[in-house]
Design an enzyme around this catalytic site. Structure first.
Site, PDB file in Angstrom:
ATOM      1  CD  GLU A  40      -2.959  -1.311   2.156  1.00 27.36           C
ATOM      2  OE1 GLU A  40      -2.965  -0.477   3.085  1.00 27.36           O
ATOM      3  OE2 GLU A  40      -3.834  -2.164   1.995  1.00 27.36           O
ATOM      4  CB  THR A  47       4.350  -6.679 -10.984  1.00 27.23           C
ATOM      5  OG1 THR A  47       5.414  -6.109 -10.231  1.00 27.23           O
ATOM      6  CG2 THR A  47       4.888  -7.233 -12.297  1.00 27.23           C
ATOM      7  CD  GLU A  96       8.150 -10.909  -4.605  1.00 31.23           C
ATOM      8  OE1 GLU A  96       8.012 -11.680  -3.652  1.00 31.23           O
ATOM      9  OE2 GLU A  96       7.484 -10.953  -5.637  1.00 31.23           O
ATOM     10  CB  THR A 126      13.784  -3.398   1.490  1.00 34.30           C
ATOM     11  OG1 THR A 126      13.703  -3.504   2.928  1.00 34.30           O
ATOM     12  CG2 THR A 126      12.610  -2.583   0.978  1.00 34.30           C
TER      13      THR A 126
HETATM   14  C1  LIG Z   1       8.916  -2.388  -9.684  1.00 39.30           C
HETATM   15  C2  LIG Z   1       8.190  -2.843  -8.466  1.00 39.30           C
HETATM   16  C3  LIG Z   1       7.236  -3.849  -8.561  1.00 39.30           C
HETATM   17  C4  LIG Z   1       6.522  -4.268  -7.432  1.00 39.30           C
HETATM   18  N1  LIG Z   1       5.529  -5.206  -7.561  1.00 39.30           N
HETATM   19  C5  LIG Z   1       4.714  -5.474  -6.487  1.00 39.30           C
HETATM   20  C6  LIG Z   1       3.574  -6.336  -6.638  1.00 39.30           C
HETATM   21  O1  LIG Z   1       3.338  -6.914  -7.711  1.00 39.30           O
HETATM   22  N2  LIG Z   1       2.747  -6.495  -5.569  1.00 39.30           N
HETATM   23  C7  LIG Z   1       2.965  -5.887  -4.369  1.00 39.30           C
HETATM   24  O2  LIG Z   1       2.171  -6.076  -3.456  1.00 39.30           O
HETATM   25  N3  LIG Z   1       4.046  -5.069  -4.202  1.00 39.30           N
HETATM   26  C8  LIG Z   1       4.912  -4.842  -5.228  1.00 39.30           C
HETATM   27  N4  LIG Z   1       5.985  -4.001  -5.089  1.00 39.30           N
HETATM   28  C9  LIG Z   1       6.170  -3.311  -3.813  1.00 39.30           C
HETATM   29  C10 LIG Z   1       7.395  -3.704  -3.028  1.00 39.30           C
HETATM   30  O3  LIG Z   1       7.239  -4.982  -2.476  1.00 39.30           O
HETATM   31  C11 LIG Z   1       7.653  -2.597  -2.014  1.00 39.30           C
HETATM   32  O4  LIG Z   1       8.142  -1.478  -2.727  1.00 39.30           O
HETATM   33  C12 LIG Z   1       8.631  -2.978  -0.926  1.00 39.30           C
HETATM   34  O5  LIG Z   1       8.091  -3.982  -0.089  1.00 39.30           O
HETATM   35  C13 LIG Z   1       9.035  -1.791  -0.054  1.00 39.30           C
HETATM   36  O6  LIG Z   1       7.923  -1.077   0.352  1.00 39.30           O
HETATM   37  P1  LIG Z   1       7.894   0.509   0.148  1.00 39.30           P
HETATM   38  O7  LIG Z   1       8.246   0.809  -1.256  1.00 39.30           O
HETATM   39  O8  LIG Z   1       6.605   1.018   0.636  1.00 39.30           O
HETATM   40  O9  LIG Z   1       9.091   1.039   1.055  1.00 39.30           O
HETATM   41  P2  LIG Z   1       9.020   1.312   2.640  1.00 39.30           P
HETATM   42  O10 LIG Z   1       8.375   0.164   3.316  1.00 39.30           O
HETATM   43  O11 LIG Z   1       8.446   2.663   2.855  1.00 39.30           O
HETATM   44  O12 LIG Z   1      10.564   1.339   3.032  1.00 39.30           O
HETATM   45  C14 LIG Z   1      11.384   2.503   2.835  1.00 39.30           C
HETATM   46  C15 LIG Z   1      12.790   2.205   3.374  1.00 39.30           C
HETATM   47  O13 LIG Z   1      12.727   1.962   4.770  1.00 39.30           O
HETATM   48  C16 LIG Z   1      13.415   0.763   5.087  1.00 39.30           C
HETATM   49  N5  LIG Z   1      12.801   0.171   6.286  1.00 39.30           N
HETATM   50  C17 LIG Z   1      11.534  -0.267   6.426  1.00 39.30           C
HETATM   51  N6  LIG Z   1      11.333  -0.719   7.692  1.00 39.30           N
HETATM   52  C18 LIG Z   1      12.512  -0.584   8.349  1.00 39.30           C
HETATM   53  C19 LIG Z   1      12.965  -0.885   9.666  1.00 39.30           C
HETATM   54  N7  LIG Z   1      12.146  -1.434  10.576  1.00 39.30           N
HETATM   55  N8  LIG Z   1      14.238  -0.594   9.986  1.00 39.30           N
HETATM   56  C20 LIG Z   1      15.083  -0.058   9.083  1.00 39.30           C
HETATM   57  N9  LIG Z   1      14.713   0.266   7.819  1.00 39.30           N
HETATM   58  C21 LIG Z   1      13.450  -0.013   7.465  1.00 39.30           C
HETATM   59  C22 LIG Z   1      13.247  -0.103   3.855  1.00 39.30           C
HETATM   60  O14 LIG Z   1      14.244  -1.120   3.810  1.00 39.30           O
HETATM   61  C23 LIG Z   1      13.420   0.944   2.757  1.00 39.30           C
HETATM   62  O15 LIG Z   1      14.786   1.178   2.536  1.00 39.30           O
HETATM   63  C24 LIG Z   1       6.776  -3.640  -6.185  1.00 39.30           C
HETATM   64  C25 LIG Z   1       7.754  -2.646  -6.102  1.00 39.30           C
HETATM   65  C26 LIG Z   1       8.463  -2.256  -7.209  1.00 39.30           C
HETATM   66  C27 LIG Z   1       9.500  -1.178  -7.074  1.00 39.30           C
END
Ligand SMILES: Cc1cc2nc3c(=O)[nH]c(=O)nc-3n(C[C@H](O)[C@H](O)[C@H](O)COP(=O)(O)OP(=O)(O)OC[C@H]3O[C@@H](n4cnc5c(N)ncnc54)[C@H](O)[C@@H]3O)c2cc1C
Length: 389
Positions: free
Chosen positions: A139, A170, A369, A371
């Site tokens: 989300e 995706t 999937e 980070t």
């Molecule tokens: C091209 C692409 C395709 C994707 N396809 C799908 C899909 O098909 N379905 C789906 O559901 N999702 C999909 N995603 C989403 C993807 O899984 C998320 O982008 C990912 O899980 C990270 O979530 P976020 O982008 O909200 O980053 P955030 O969760 O906001 O994280 C931001 C940063 O904070 C860091 N962080 C988070 N928590 C902590 C912590 N506790 N301590 C230290 N650091 C922390 C993270 O490592 C990251 O560096 C896709 C993403 C991309 C880029």
């Protein structure tokens, strides 16, 4: 003494450990990539276009839902599924992402948690590529913390009403069926939302500098009515979507090896012919050390992937083992791609060479999937018994 069987892209002879069936799968996908993907993929990347015309070819080879049993799926073992991902990603991470999402994130939950009717109706058509799926978990407010889910579903008579939004999905705009995860009074549940359902929209995310040959979208659900027959009956709680991610991350741990090998293969050729200071680049100690380091890291990733597949086939696979592999192998591939780009000099920023495209793609693969940090923390939790996130 026999000639050395050392192969630069396979220092420990992993390929020789494959069965004849696994070799057949590998070769068929490698042929598809060489003949149909590589000739067009650079242009697709430049044009920000998913090569949808390849979907029937992927289906014809049995690559959609290949690890699932029955319902028109090939029922291949884990090594074969890994090899499929590796060979596809040698072409492009975007194409592998399509297959991962269709197979592990859409067909797998229907297979694992769906009703008999849902399986019979959807899986054969998805295996034939007639229906495309997407998986909506992330989300906009934070993908790393899926338990904090805002998308919700409430009962309305015999149906459900879904409200919320999903980000970075995706296949989102090309999907015929979206597996959408939503919070309910009973816990998180999975809903099969059909394209065109009133209140459901998908908007493509444009101006990506990564995975440009893949569709990524935002999904919006505004009181979307979903009948009870479209709820996955056996999926209850966050562990259901997380189990899908375990399947997909397994494929990623294999897939990224293909991207790294593609970069290294091109660099080896280039450094052998690029003459600087009167001799080929490959004759320099500093270059050889960097190449050796890539081969070392690649070998480690290959061995991890192979053992991961064995554990999966023996049904002994733990999610934390997949976390370690996803983290290690994505990091390996990203570092290799970046280093290859650097050693190509100025040519490394040109799309004429593959490392920059793979490098940009891998920036997504290392993030989606889970980070890198999330997988590190998952491993940290297993090591210490304390959750730090
Ligand atoms: C091209 C692409 C395709 C994707 N396809 C799908 C899909 O098909 N379905 C789906 O559901 N999702 C999909 N995603 C989403 C993807 O899984 C998320 O982008 C990912 O899980 C990270 O979530 P976020 O982008 O909200 O980053 P955030 O969760 O906001 O994280 C931001 C940063 O904070 C860091 N962080 C988070 N928590 C902590 C912590 N506790 N301590 C230290 N650091 C922390 C993270 O490592 C990251 O560096 C896709 C993403 C991309 C880029």
């Amino acid at each position: 003494m026999s000639a050395s069987s050392f192969h630069p892209l396979d220092p420990y002879g992993i390929e020789q450990a494959l069965s004849s069936e696994e070799c057949m799968v590998r070769d068929a996908v490698a042929r598809l990539v060489a003949e149909k993907v590589l000739p067009i993929i650079r242009q697709c990347f430049e044009e920000h276009r998913f090569p949808r015309e390849l979907v029937p070819e992927l289906a014809a080879l049995g690559l959609l839902g290949s690890a699932l049993e029955g319902y028109g799926c090939a029922g291949l073992n884990a090594v074969s599924y890994g090899l499929i991902c590796r060979e596809l990603e040698r072409g492009d991470s975007g194409l592998r992402s399509f297959v991962s999402v269709q197979s592990s994130l859409c067909m797998y939950p229907i297979h694992a948690f769906g009703s008999e009717e849902q399986k019979r109706e959807l899986l054969p058509r998805m295996a034939r590529g007639e229906l495309i799926g997407c998986f909506g978990l992330t989300e906009p407010h934070g993908g790393s913390d899926p338990a904090n889910m805002k998308t919700h579903a409430r009962r309305r008579g015999a149906d459900w009403l879904l409200c919320g939004s999903k980000m970075w999905i995706t296949n989102g705009t090309i999907a015929d069926v979206a597996v959408v995860w939503a919070a309910t009074d009973e816990g998180i549940r999975g809903f099969l939302v059909e394209k065109g359902a009133p209140g459901f929209t998908a908007t493509e995310i444009e101006r990506k500098f990564s995975l440009r040959a893949s569709v990524t979208a935002a999904l919006y659900l505004d009181d979307v009515r979903v009948p009870q027959e479209r709820v996955l009956p056996a999926a209850l709680g966050l562990k259901a979507p997380l189990s899908c991610l375990t399947q997909a991350r397994f494929g990623i741990a294999w897939g990224v090896i293909g991207a790294a090998q593609a970069c290294l293969a091109q660099l080896l050729e280039y450094s052998g012919s690029r003459v600087l200071f009167g001799r080929p680049l490959a004759h320099n100690q500093a270059i050889q050390i960097r190449l050796a380091d890539m081969a070392r890291r690649l070998t480690g990733a290959q061995l991890i992937a192979l053992q991961l597949a064995r554990l999966k086939d023996e049904e002994r696979l733990e999610p934390v083992q997949v976390s370690l592999a996803k983290w290690n192998n994505c990091r390996m591939a990203l570092d290799v791609a970046r280093d290859c780009r650097d050693m190509l000099g100025g040519a490394g920023i040109s799309a004429e060479f593959v490392p920059i495209r793979h490098m940009l793609n891998l920036e997504s693969v290392v993030t989606y999937e889970g980070t890198e940090t999330i997988h590190q923390l998952t491993l940290g939790r297993a090591l210490t018994g304390h959750s730090a996130f």
